[in-house]
Design a protein around this motif. Structure first.
Motif, PDB file in Angstrom:
ATOM      1  N   MET A   1       7.629  -9.804  -1.933  1.00 31.21           N
ATOM      2  CA  MET A   1       7.314  -9.552  -3.339  1.00 31.21           C
ATOM      3  C   MET A   1       8.575  -9.732  -4.178  1.00 31.21           C
ATOM      4  SD  MET A   1       5.401  -6.254  -4.968  1.00 31.21           S
ATOM      5  CE  MET A   1       3.851  -6.728  -4.261  1.00 31.21           C
ATOM      6  N   LEU A   2       9.553  -8.851  -3.996  1.00 29.59           N
ATOM      7  CA  LEU A   2      10.845  -8.986  -4.657  1.00 29.59           C
ATOM      8  C   LEU A   2      10.680  -9.283  -6.147  1.00 29.59           C
ATOM      9  CD1 LEU A   2      12.739 -10.988  -1.901  1.00 29.59           C
ATOM     10  CD2 LEU A   2      12.742  -8.540  -2.306  1.00 29.59           C
ATOM     11  N   LEU A   3      10.051  -8.364  -6.852  1.00 24.65           N
ATOM     12  CA  LEU A   3       9.748  -8.549  -8.264  1.00 24.65           C
ATOM     13  C   LEU A   3      10.986  -8.397  -9.120  1.00 24.65           C
ATOM     14  CD1 LEU A   3       6.492  -6.433  -8.314  1.00 24.65           C
ATOM     15  CD2 LEU A   3       6.625  -8.909  -8.342  1.00 24.65           C
ATOM     16  N   ASP A   4      10.947  -9.040 -10.269  1.00 26.12           N
ATOM     17  CA  ASP A   4      12.037  -8.941 -11.230  1.00 26.12           C
ATOM     18  C   ASP A   4      11.716  -7.828 -12.211  1.00 26.12           C
ATOM     19  OD1 ASP A   4      14.243  -9.334 -12.741  1.00 26.12           O
ATOM     20  OD2 ASP A   4      13.831 -11.420 -13.246  1.00 26.12           O
ATOM     21  N   SER A   5      12.737  -7.125 -12.671  1.00 26.77           N
ATOM     22  CA  SER A   5      12.525  -6.014 -13.600  1.00 26.77           C
ATOM     23  C   SER A   5      12.792  -6.401 -15.046  1.00 26.77           C
ATOM     24  CB  SER A   5      13.436  -4.837 -13.214  1.00 26.77           C
ATOM     25  OG  SER A   5      14.793  -5.229 -13.270  1.00 26.77           O
ATOM     26  N   GLU A   6      13.083  -7.674 -15.295  1.00 27.48           N
ATOM     27  CA  GLU A   6      13.375  -8.103 -16.655  1.00 27.48           C
ATOM     28  C   GLU A   6      12.087  -8.239 -17.470  1.00 27.48           C
ATOM     29  OE1 GLU A   6      15.649 -11.637 -16.612  1.00 27.48           O
ATOM     30  OE2 GLU A   6      17.385 -10.734 -15.612  1.00 27.48           O
ATOM     31  N   THR A 123       3.876   5.449   2.605  1.00 27.11           N
ATOM     32  CA  THR A 123       3.250   5.228   1.299  1.00 27.11           C
ATOM     33  C   THR A 123       3.217   3.743   0.956  1.00 27.11           C
ATOM     34  OG1 THR A 123       4.096   7.380   0.563  1.00 27.11           O
ATOM     35  CG2 THR A 123       3.319   5.872  -1.135  1.00 27.11           C
ATOM     36  N   LEU A 124       4.315   3.052   1.205  1.00 25.93           N
ATOM     37  CA  LEU A 124       4.368   1.610   0.950  1.00 25.93           C
ATOM     38  C   LEU A 124       3.436   0.845   1.893  1.00 25.93           C
ATOM     39  CD1 LEU A 124       8.222   1.204   0.437  1.00 25.93           C
ATOM     40  CD2 LEU A 124       6.458   0.984  -1.322  1.00 25.93           C
ATOM     41  N   LYS A 125       3.328   1.326   3.116  1.00 25.53           N
ATOM     42  CA  LYS A 125       2.465   0.654   4.095  1.00 25.53           C
ATOM     43  C   LYS A 125       1.012   0.658   3.639  1.00 25.53           C
ATOM     44  CE  LYS A 125       1.059   0.879   8.968  1.00 25.53           C
ATOM     45  NZ  LYS A 125       1.186   1.644  10.238  1.00 25.53           N
ATOM     46  N   LEU A 126       0.572   1.759   3.040  1.00 26.31           N
ATOM     47  CA  LEU A 126      -0.803   1.838   2.542  1.00 26.31           C
ATOM     48  C   LEU A 126      -1.054   0.843   1.411  1.00 26.31           C
ATOM     49  CD1 LEU A 126      -1.492   5.688   2.512  1.00 26.31           C
ATOM     50  CD2 LEU A 126      -2.436   3.979   4.060  1.00 26.31           C
ATOM     51  N   CYS A 127       0.015   0.424   0.741  1.00 25.10           N
ATOM     52  CA  CYS A 127      -0.112  -0.562  -0.343  1.00 25.10           C
ATOM     53  C   CYS A 127       0.024  -1.989   0.170  1.00 25.10           C
ATOM     54  CB  CYS A 127       0.959  -0.328  -1.407  1.00 25.10           C
ATOM     55  SG  CYS A 127       1.129   1.364  -1.952  1.00 25.10           S
ATOM     56  N   GLY A 128       0.245  -2.146   1.478  1.00 22.07           N
ATOM     57  CA  GLY A 128       0.463  -3.476   2.022  1.00 22.07           C
ATOM     58  C   GLY A 128       1.865  -3.981   1.793  1.00 22.07           C
ATOM     59  N   LEU A 129       2.815  -3.060   1.584  1.00 22.40           N
ATOM     60  CA  LEU A 129       4.201  -3.429   1.310  1.00 22.40           C
ATOM     61  C   LEU A 129       5.111  -2.890   2.401  1.00 22.40           C
ATOM     62  CD1 LEU A 129       4.316  -2.594  -2.515  1.00 22.40           C
ATOM     63  CD2 LEU A 129       3.932  -4.825  -1.467  1.00 22.40           C
ATOM     64  N   VAL A 130       6.253  -3.519   2.537  1.00 27.54           N
ATOM     65  CA  VAL A 130       7.218  -3.097   3.544  1.00 27.54           C
ATOM     66  C   VAL A 130       8.616  -3.410   3.041  1.00 27.54           C
ATOM     67  CG1 VAL A 130       7.214  -5.309   4.775  1.00 27.54           C
ATOM     68  CG2 VAL A 130       7.759  -3.207   6.014  1.00 27.54           C
ATOM     69  N   VAL A 131       9.574  -2.608   3.489  1.00 26.33           N
ATOM     70  CA  VAL A 131      10.973  -2.806   3.115  1.00 26.33           C
ATOM     71  C   VAL A 131      11.831  -2.226   4.229  1.00 26.33           C
ATOM     72  CG1 VAL A 131      11.137  -0.609   1.877  1.00 26.33           C
ATOM     73  CG2 VAL A 131      12.670  -2.484   1.266  1.00 26.33           C
ATOM     74  N   SER A 132      13.034  -2.735   4.353  1.00 26.05           N
ATOM     75  CA  SER A 132      13.961  -2.193   5.341  1.00 26.05           C
ATOM     76  C   SER A 132      14.229  -0.718   5.036  1.00 26.05           C
ATOM     77  CB  SER A 132      15.274  -2.978   5.302  1.00 26.05           C
ATOM     78  OG  SER A 132      16.301  -2.263   5.956  1.00 26.05           O
ATOM     79  N   GLU A 166       8.517  -6.241   0.200  1.00 24.80           N
ATOM     80  CA  GLU A 166       7.899  -7.508   0.568  1.00 24.80           C
ATOM     81  C   GLU A 166       6.470  -7.244   1.027  1.00 24.80           C
ATOM     82  OE1 GLU A 166      10.287  -9.817   3.284  1.00 24.80           O
ATOM     83  OE2 GLU A 166      12.120  -8.819   2.622  1.00 24.80           O
ATOM     84  N   LEU A 167       5.650  -8.277   0.962  1.00 22.55           N
ATOM     85  CA  LEU A 167       4.265  -8.144   1.397  1.00 22.55           C
ATOM     86  C   LEU A 167       4.199  -8.084   2.920  1.00 22.55           C
ATOM     87  CD1 LEU A 167       2.497 -10.668  -1.006  1.00 22.55           C
ATOM     88  CD2 LEU A 167       2.394  -8.178  -1.100  1.00 22.55           C
ATOM     89  N   MET A 168       3.444  -7.130   3.425  1.00 22.70           N
ATOM     90  CA  MET A 168       3.285  -6.997   4.866  1.00 22.70           C
ATOM     91  C   MET A 168       2.624  -8.236   5.466  1.00 22.70           C
ATOM     92  SD  MET A 168       3.569  -4.955   7.556  1.00 22.70           S
ATOM     93  CE  MET A 168       3.633  -3.270   6.935  1.00 22.70           C
ATOM     94  N   SER A 169       1.705  -8.830   4.723  1.00 20.28           N
ATOM     95  CA  SER A 169       0.953  -9.979   5.235  1.00 20.28           C
ATOM     96  C   SER A 169       1.829 -11.210   5.449  1.00 20.28           C
ATOM     97  CB  SER A 169      -0.190 -10.322   4.275  1.00 20.28           C
ATOM     98  OG  SER A 169       0.319 -10.609   2.979  1.00 20.28           O
ATOM     99  N   ARG A 201       3.242  -3.067  15.683  1.00 13.73           N
ATOM    100  CA  ARG A 201       3.676  -4.216  14.886  1.00 13.73           C
ATOM    101  C   ARG A 201       4.494  -3.777  13.677  1.00 13.73           C
ATOM    102  NH1 ARG A 201       1.944  -7.265  10.486  1.00 13.73           N
ATOM    103  NH2 ARG A 201       2.408  -9.507  10.651  1.00 13.73           N
ATOM    104  N   HIS A 202       4.062  -2.716  13.013  1.00 14.32           N
ATOM    105  CA  HIS A 202       4.769  -2.258  11.819  1.00 14.32           C
ATOM    106  C   HIS A 202       6.193  -1.823  12.156  1.00 14.32           C
ATOM    107  CE1 HIS A 202       5.733   0.723   8.564  1.00 14.32           C
ATOM    108  NE2 HIS A 202       5.324  -0.289   7.839  1.00 14.32           N
ATOM    109  N   LYS A 203       6.352  -1.176  13.302  1.00 12.43           N
ATOM    110  CA  LYS A 203       7.688  -0.729  13.701  1.00 12.43           C
ATOM    111  C   LYS A 203       8.582  -1.920  14.034  1.00 12.43           C
ATOM    112  CE  LYS A 203       9.967   2.716  16.590  1.00 12.43           C
ATOM    113  NZ  LYS A 203       9.775   3.767  17.628  1.00 12.43           N
ATOM    114  N   LYS A 204       8.009  -2.954  14.632  1.00 11.67           N
ATOM    115  CA  LYS A 204       8.780  -4.166  14.922  1.00 11.67           C
ATOM    116  C   LYS A 204       9.270  -4.813  13.628  1.00 11.67           C
ATOM    117  CE  LYS A 204       6.173  -5.304  19.117  1.00 11.67           C
ATOM    118  NZ  LYS A 204       5.266  -6.299  19.742  1.00 11.67           N
ATOM    119  N   ILE A 205       8.390  -4.840  12.631  1.00 11.02           N
ATOM    120  CA  ILE A 205       8.764  -5.438  11.346  1.00 11.02           C
ATOM    121  C   ILE A 205       9.906  -4.657  10.706  1.00 11.02           C
ATOM    122  CG2 ILE A 205       7.949  -5.872   8.997  1.00 11.02           C
ATOM    123  CD1 ILE A 205       5.218  -6.512  10.172  1.00 11.02           C
ATOM    124  N   LEU A 206       9.841  -3.340  10.776  1.00 13.21           N
ATOM    125  CA  LEU A 206      10.912  -2.514  10.206  1.00 13.21           C
ATOM    126  C   LEU A 206      12.240  -2.773  10.916  1.00 13.21           C
ATOM    127  CD1 LEU A 206       9.088   0.913   9.674  1.00 13.21           C
ATOM    128  CD2 LEU A 206       9.528  -0.880   7.995  1.00 13.21           C
TER     129      LEU A 206
END
Length: 242
Positions: A1-6, A123-132, A166-169, A201-206
């Protein structure tokens, strides 16, 4: 995802403003009836104009202690973050998922969600998002001084974290199962890595995201200071002699 805040120049139609209100849990016409007039009904409203309405407290009274028991100022802060994220390619469905997921994990005292790594990641996982996780906690550590409560994170503060997600998908894992009948060159049966098999799988991604984040941090060069090292100018031995 990496959205911009501008802030962008994008305009939102009346229907999109209604979708924004619905995504945040308010009645659909709550926002549009406060800012949409006959003059801008066809052209819509730009992000800058919407933010100006927030600054001028257009929504404070309407959104004051509604279904979420939050003040008008709190909900206006959520609106500010939401409209900017929507202008930077966040969808209304994703915004709604983030809001619902946050409310599921917020404490019952309505003072915000506790800052806990596992809770934030879940919380992010429920939204389909993931981050380090390491990156997430480092960012929060830097932003914590600006938080309303030091051990809690509010919804509008949580929305600021989406720019690093980032998007989990879109996360790919490269792992090939070894067939149980496959043998090595020495006629020894090859087995799967048991730890690799049972790890979710989610733990591997992290783990991969943590490794990537650590690698990115190592790429930064050592800062060059204007002043020379202290050892380059040692104190003469007779400096403190009387």
């Amino acid at each position: 995802m990496l959205l911009d805040s501008e802030v962008t120049e994008k305009k939102f139609s009346v229907e999109e403003i209604r979708q924004l209100a619905a995504a945040l849990g308010f009645p659909r016409n709550t926002l549009s009836k406060a800012i949409i007039t006959k003059e801008n009904e066809e052209d819509g409203i730009s992000v800058k104009e919407f933010l100006k309405c927030c600054d001028e407290r257009y929504f404070h009274q309407t959104l004051n202690f509604t279904f979420n028991l939050k003040s008008g100022a709190y909900n206006t802060q959520v609106l500010r973050r939401s409209i900017v994220l929507l202008a930077n390619q966040l969808s209304f469905k994703q915004l709604e998922d983030v809001r619902v997921s946050y409310q599921m994990h917020e404490d019952y005292d309505q003072q915000g969600m506790r800052i806990d790594e596992s809770t934030l990641i879940r919380t992010l996982k429920l939204c389909g998002l993931v981050v380090s996780p390491q990156k997430l906690m480092n960012r929060i550590r830097h932003l914590k001084a600006t938080y309303k409560q030091k051990d809690r994170i509010q919804l509008y503060e949580f929305l600021d974290l989406l720019r690093w997600c980032e998007l989990m998908s879109k996360q790919n894992l490269r792992y090939e199962n070894v067939l149980s009948t496959k043998q090595s060159s020495h006629n020894v049966y090859m087995l799967d890595d048991f730890k690799e098999v049972i790890t979710p799988r989610h733990k591997k991604i992290l783990q991969i995201l943590n490794e990537r984040y650590q690698h990115q941090e190592l790429l930064h060069e050592e800062p060059k200071l204007n002043s020379e090292k202290f050892t380059d100018h040692p104190i003469p031995p007779d400096t403190f002699e009387y």
